[in-house]
Design an enzyme around this catalytic site. Structure first.
Site, PDB file in Angstrom:
ATOM      1  N   LYS A 157      22.530  -7.273  58.685  1.00  0.00           N
ATOM      2  CA  LYS A 157      22.849  -5.873  58.374  1.00  0.00           C
ATOM      3  C   LYS A 157      22.807  -5.605  56.867  1.00  0.00           C
ATOM      4  CE  LYS A 157      26.190  -4.343  60.934  1.00  0.00           C
ATOM      5  NZ  LYS A 157      27.447  -3.753  61.463  1.00  0.00           N
ATOM      6  N   LYS A 191      32.423 -12.365  58.573  1.00  0.00           N
ATOM      7  CA  LYS A 191      33.255 -11.523  59.435  1.00  0.00           C
ATOM      8  C   LYS A 191      34.531 -12.288  59.752  1.00  0.00           C
ATOM      9  CE  LYS A 191      32.586  -7.592  61.936  1.00  0.00           C
ATOM     10  NZ  LYS A 191      31.803  -6.397  61.630  1.00  0.00           N
ATOM     11  N   SER A 242      35.562   4.194  56.772  1.00  0.00           N
ATOM     12  CA  SER A 242      34.142   3.827  56.876  1.00  0.00           C
ATOM     13  C   SER A 242      33.545   4.189  58.240  1.00  0.00           C
ATOM     14  CB  SER A 242      33.950   2.335  56.592  1.00  0.00           C
ATOM     15  OG  SER A 242      34.688   1.566  57.513  1.00  0.00           O
ATOM     16  N   LYS A 246      37.330   4.670  66.843  1.00  0.00           N
ATOM     17  CA  LYS A 246      37.100   5.283  65.527  1.00  0.00           C
ATOM     18  C   LYS A 246      35.678   5.843  65.424  1.00  0.00           C
ATOM     19  CE  LYS A 246      38.217   1.629  63.031  1.00  0.00           C
ATOM     20  NZ  LYS A 246      38.546   0.648  64.100  1.00  0.00           N
ATOM     21  N   ASP A 281      36.290   4.829  78.600  1.00  0.00           N
ATOM     22  CA  ASP A 281      37.163   4.058  77.700  1.00  0.00           C
ATOM     23  C   ASP A 281      38.201   3.377  78.582  1.00  0.00           C
ATOM     24  OD1 ASP A 281      37.729   4.165  74.387  1.00  0.00           O
ATOM     25  OD2 ASP A 281      39.367   3.391  75.622  1.00  0.00           O
ATOM     26  N   ASN A 291      28.581  -3.711  67.668  1.00  0.00           N
ATOM     27  CA  ASN A 291      27.906  -4.868  67.077  1.00  0.00           C
ATOM     28  C   ASN A 291      27.469  -5.826  68.185  1.00  0.00           C
ATOM     29  OD1 ASN A 291      27.798  -4.844  64.137  1.00  0.00           O
ATOM     30  ND2 ASN A 291      30.035  -4.752  64.206  1.00  0.00           N
TER      31      ASN A 291
HETATM   32  N1  LIG Z   1      34.335   1.030  62.435  1.00  0.00           N
HETATM   33  C1  LIG Z   1      33.142   0.948  61.903  1.00  0.00           C
HETATM   34  O1  LIG Z   1      32.843   1.605  60.895  1.00  0.00           O
HETATM   35  C2  LIG Z   1      32.094   0.067  62.502  1.00  0.00           C
HETATM   36  C3  LIG Z   1      32.180  -0.359  63.815  1.00  0.00           C
HETATM   37  N2  LIG Z   1      31.168  -1.104  64.353  1.00  0.00           N
HETATM   38  C4  LIG Z   1      31.245  -1.552  65.731  1.00  0.00           C
HETATM   39  O2  LIG Z   1      31.359  -0.418  66.600  1.00  0.00           O
HETATM   40  C5  LIG Z   1      32.192  -0.753  67.738  1.00  0.00           C
HETATM   41  C6  LIG Z   1      33.389   0.200  67.805  1.00  0.00           C
HETATM   42  O3  LIG Z   1      34.132   0.061  66.588  1.00  0.00           O
HETATM   43  P1  LIG Z   1      35.411   0.979  66.302  1.00  0.00           P
HETATM   44  O4  LIG Z   1      35.153   2.351  66.795  1.00  0.00           O
HETATM   45  O5  LIG Z   1      35.751   0.748  64.896  1.00  0.00           O
HETATM   46  O6  LIG Z   1      36.496   0.259  67.226  1.00  0.00           O
HETATM   47  P2  LIG Z   1      37.865   0.873  67.814  1.00  0.00           P
HETATM   48  O7  LIG Z   1      38.742  -0.282  68.082  1.00  0.00           O
HETATM   49  O8  LIG Z   1      38.357   1.946  66.929  1.00  0.00           O
HETATM   50  O9  LIG Z   1      37.383   1.536  69.190  1.00  0.00           O
HETATM   51  C7  LIG Z   1      36.862   0.819  70.269  1.00  0.00           C
HETATM   52  C8  LIG Z   1      37.091   1.674  71.533  1.00  0.00           C
HETATM   53  O10 LIG Z   1      36.433   1.054  72.630  1.00  0.00           O
HETATM   54  C9  LIG Z   1      37.315   1.043  73.745  1.00  0.00           C
HETATM   55  N3  LIG Z   1      36.913  -0.036  74.637  1.00  0.00           N
HETATM   56  C10 LIG Z   1      37.134  -1.361  74.513  1.00  0.00           C
HETATM   57  N4  LIG Z   1      36.556  -2.030  75.534  1.00  0.00           N
HETATM   58  C11 LIG Z   1      35.946  -1.101  76.311  1.00  0.00           C
HETATM   59  C12 LIG Z   1      35.162  -1.154  77.490  1.00  0.00           C
HETATM   60  N5  LIG Z   1      34.907  -2.307  78.106  1.00  0.00           N
HETATM   61  N6  LIG Z   1      34.680   0.005  78.002  1.00  0.00           N
HETATM   62  C13 LIG Z   1      34.923   1.180  77.395  1.00  0.00           C
HETATM   63  N7  LIG Z   1      35.659   1.292  76.273  1.00  0.00           N
HETATM   64  C14 LIG Z   1      36.158   0.172  75.729  1.00  0.00           C
HETATM   65  C15 LIG Z   1      38.697   0.884  73.124  1.00  0.00           C
HETATM   66  O11 LIG Z   1      39.728   1.302  73.990  1.00  0.00           O
HETATM   67  C16 LIG Z   1      38.571   1.793  71.897  1.00  0.00           C
HETATM   68  O12 LIG Z   1      38.884   3.133  72.185  1.00  0.00           O
HETATM   69  C17 LIG Z   1      32.571  -2.239  67.537  1.00  0.00           C
HETATM   70  O13 LIG Z   1      31.641  -3.053  68.199  1.00  0.00           O
HETATM   71  C18 LIG Z   1      32.453  -2.424  66.038  1.00  0.00           C
HETATM   72  O14 LIG Z   1      32.237  -3.768  65.685  1.00  0.00           O
HETATM   73  C19 LIG Z   1      30.046  -1.426  63.640  1.00  0.00           C
HETATM   74  C20 LIG Z   1      29.914  -1.014  62.341  1.00  0.00           C
HETATM   75  C21 LIG Z   1      30.943  -0.296  61.645  1.00  0.00           C
HETATM   76  O1  LIG Z   2      32.319  -0.790  58.366  1.00  0.00           O
HETATM   77  C1  LIG Z   2      33.078  -1.547  57.777  1.00  0.00           C
HETATM   78  O2  LIG Z   2      34.206  -1.199  57.416  1.00  0.00           O
HETATM   79  C2  LIG Z   2      32.652  -2.956  57.430  1.00  0.00           C
HETATM   80  C3  LIG Z   2      31.275  -3.302  57.837  1.00  0.00           C
HETATM   81  C4  LIG Z   2      31.242  -4.091  59.097  1.00  0.00           C
HETATM   82  O3  LIG Z   2      32.023  -4.960  59.313  1.00  0.00           O
HETATM   83  C5  LIG Z   2      30.222  -3.808  60.097  1.00  0.00           C
HETATM   84  O4  LIG Z   2      29.291  -3.061  59.795  1.00  0.00           O
HETATM   85  O5  LIG Z   2      30.310  -4.352  61.192  1.00  0.00           O
END
Ligand SMILES: NC(=O)C1=CN([C@@H]2O[C@H](COP(=O)(O)OP(=O)(O)OC[C@H]3O[C@@H](n4cnc5c(N)ncnc54)[C@H](O)[C@@H]3O)[C@@H](O)[C@H]2O)C=CC1
Ligand SMILES: O=C(O)CCC(=O)C(=O)O
Length: 381
Positions: free
Chosen positions: A79, A91, A157, A194, A214, A277
């Site tokens: 990435k 990570k 982010s 998020k 969800d 991811n």
């Molecule tokens: N936060 C960021 O800026 C970034 C996030 N990501 C990836 O995006 C994905 C989501 O990240 P966030 O939104 O930050 O996580 P988060 O923890 O804020 O949200 C994840 C959501 O998915 C739900 N969930 C979990 N398992 C599930 C399933 N089996 N079926 C349906 N819903 C389910 C959870 O209840 C939660 O609402 C992750 O894979 C993360 O690594 C990638 C790059 C940046």
């Molecule tokens: O988005 C972030 O805060 C960190 C970057 C990261 O871990 C990701 O892109 O998976």
């Protein structure tokens, strides 16, 4: 740690160095006083210090947590290269339930472990963690990114990550339908956290109905309320039903490994574009999607908006610069899709080759001797 050693001894087939393969370093963090059990994986620092978020998840075993950390760290090397950033891949994962097990002390302890790496690893939010958690870690180390604006950082982010997903969807619709209109398509969103919630909000505001899933009720209720306000419809699907949704685009925004031998045959969509991811359980699943005629937008380009913002924070932070680079995600996805079409090869192969080429070129630059830098040993002038 104990359970990993026990597993290692009882199953001869488990070799930690075999698991690490090309990774540079793995740090196991165990702090019984706060309950912290974490793993920091550093994949490759050829391009610069490792940069990648920290996930908190109730892993079923230490082995599962280690595998996730290793795979996520490797993805960060790709990435960072894909986004043309001077950082390497790393990570962290914290083993625990983010809804029950978090404490400020746990994140301070985590911050101390990050500090012990002395600038080899910068980290911030990922699945299961928030900016508020890292405000505690920030008290122990400066190697924290995605810092709230009130503390001098670039803030949340997940905002540019969600924007990058939207830009990628536009590139995909350009290829599928001949224009980059978001409106008038159907979307199935997995995970309303998020990132997923923000993507869902933007799609609703652009006049679309959605399929969503969800595992918790609150985000489902919140998206239903939002849809009502905009006179749009949200159909809630059970976790496993989302793969069969009769939509144009599947938008995975939860866990990894969801594109696999079981789910791909079920997919009815024309494309997969999401923030999660490591969406492909294995690289060969990229080929499987290609053969099925489903456009797969490589996750490590689609979801690079957050990384772009946190990396920028380390250079002083500039919102316009971040916006410009996040817009370029559209062009990067379009290029990958077009090359895949022209060469009749999976999008993942095109994207991987693009990253490898960047790393090759930049490795050469990193080898160039710069006279102002002090050598590590005393040299006669
Ligand atoms: N936060 C960021 O800026 C970034 C996030 N990501 C990836 O995006 C994905 C989501 O990240 P966030 O939104 O930050 O996580 P988060 O923890 O804020 O949200 C994840 C959501 O998915 C739900 N969930 C979990 N398992 C599930 C399933 N089996 N079926 C349906 N819903 C389910 C959870 O209840 C939660 O609402 C992750 O894979 C993360 O690594 C990638 C790059 C940046
Ligand atoms: O988005 C972030 O805060 C960190 C970057 C990261 O871990 C990701 O892109 O998976």
């Amino acid at each position: 740690m104990e359970s990993l050693l026990t597993e290692t001894m009882s199953r001869q087939s488990f070799d930690i160095f075999q698991e690490m393969k090309e990774h540079e370093q793995v740090l196991f963090c165990n702090d019984p006083s706060t309950g912290l059990q974490a793993i920091i994986a550093i994949h490759d620092t050829t391009l610069g210090p490792a940069l990648g978020g920290c996930r908190m998840y109730p892993y079923a075993s230490t082995e599962e947590a280690l595998k996730d950390a290793l795979r996520l760290a490797k993805g960060m090397t790709q990435k960072n290269a894909a986004a043309d950033l001077d950082f390497g891949g790393g990570k962290a994962v914290i083993i625990g339930d983010p809804r029950k097990d978090k404490t400020p002390e746990m994140f301070r302890a985590f911050g101390q472990y990050v500090a012990s790496l002395n600038g080899r690893f910068y980290t911030g939010t990922d699945m299961g963690t928030t900016m508020d958690d890292f405000v505690h870690a920030l008290k122990e180390t400066e190697c924290i990114v995605g810092v709230p604006e009130a503390y001098g950082g670039n803030g949340d982010s997940s905002i540019p990550t969600a924007q990058g997903v939207i830009n990628s969807i536009k590139a995909v619709t350009e290829v599928l339908f001949g224009d980059s209109e978001l409106t008038g398509r159907t979307y199935a969103i997995q995970g309303l956290g998020k990132v997923g919630f923000k993507v869902a909000k933007m799609l609703i505001e652009s006049g679309n109905d959605l399929y969503v899933s969800d595992i918790f009720e609150e985000p489902i209720q919140a998206i239903k309320d939002l849809a009502n306000k905009h006179n749009r419809r949200v159909e809630v699907l059970q976790a496993e039903e989302i793969y069969k949704a009769d939509a144009d685009i599947f938008v995975p925004c939860a866990t990894g490994g969801i594109l696999n031998d079981e789910t791909i045959p079920e997919l009815r969509v024309k494309a997969v574009v999401g923030s999660a991811n490591n969406q492909l359980a294995e690289d060969r699943h990229g080929e499987m999607l290609h053969e099925k005629g489903i456009l797969y937008a490589p996750d490590f380009i689609v979801n690079s908006g957050g990384l772009i913002q946190v990396a920028d924070e380390l250079y002083g932070g500039n919102k316009e610069r971040v916006l410009k680079k996040t817009k370029a995600i559209y062009d990067a996805i379009l290029t990958v899709l077009q090359q895949s079409k022209e060469q009749q090869i999976p999008t993942l192969v095109v994207a991987n080759e693009m990253c490898e080429e960047r790393i090759r070129k930049r490795t050469h630059r990193n080898n160039f001797f710069v006279p102002q830098l002090q050598p590590k040993w005393k040299v006669r002038k």
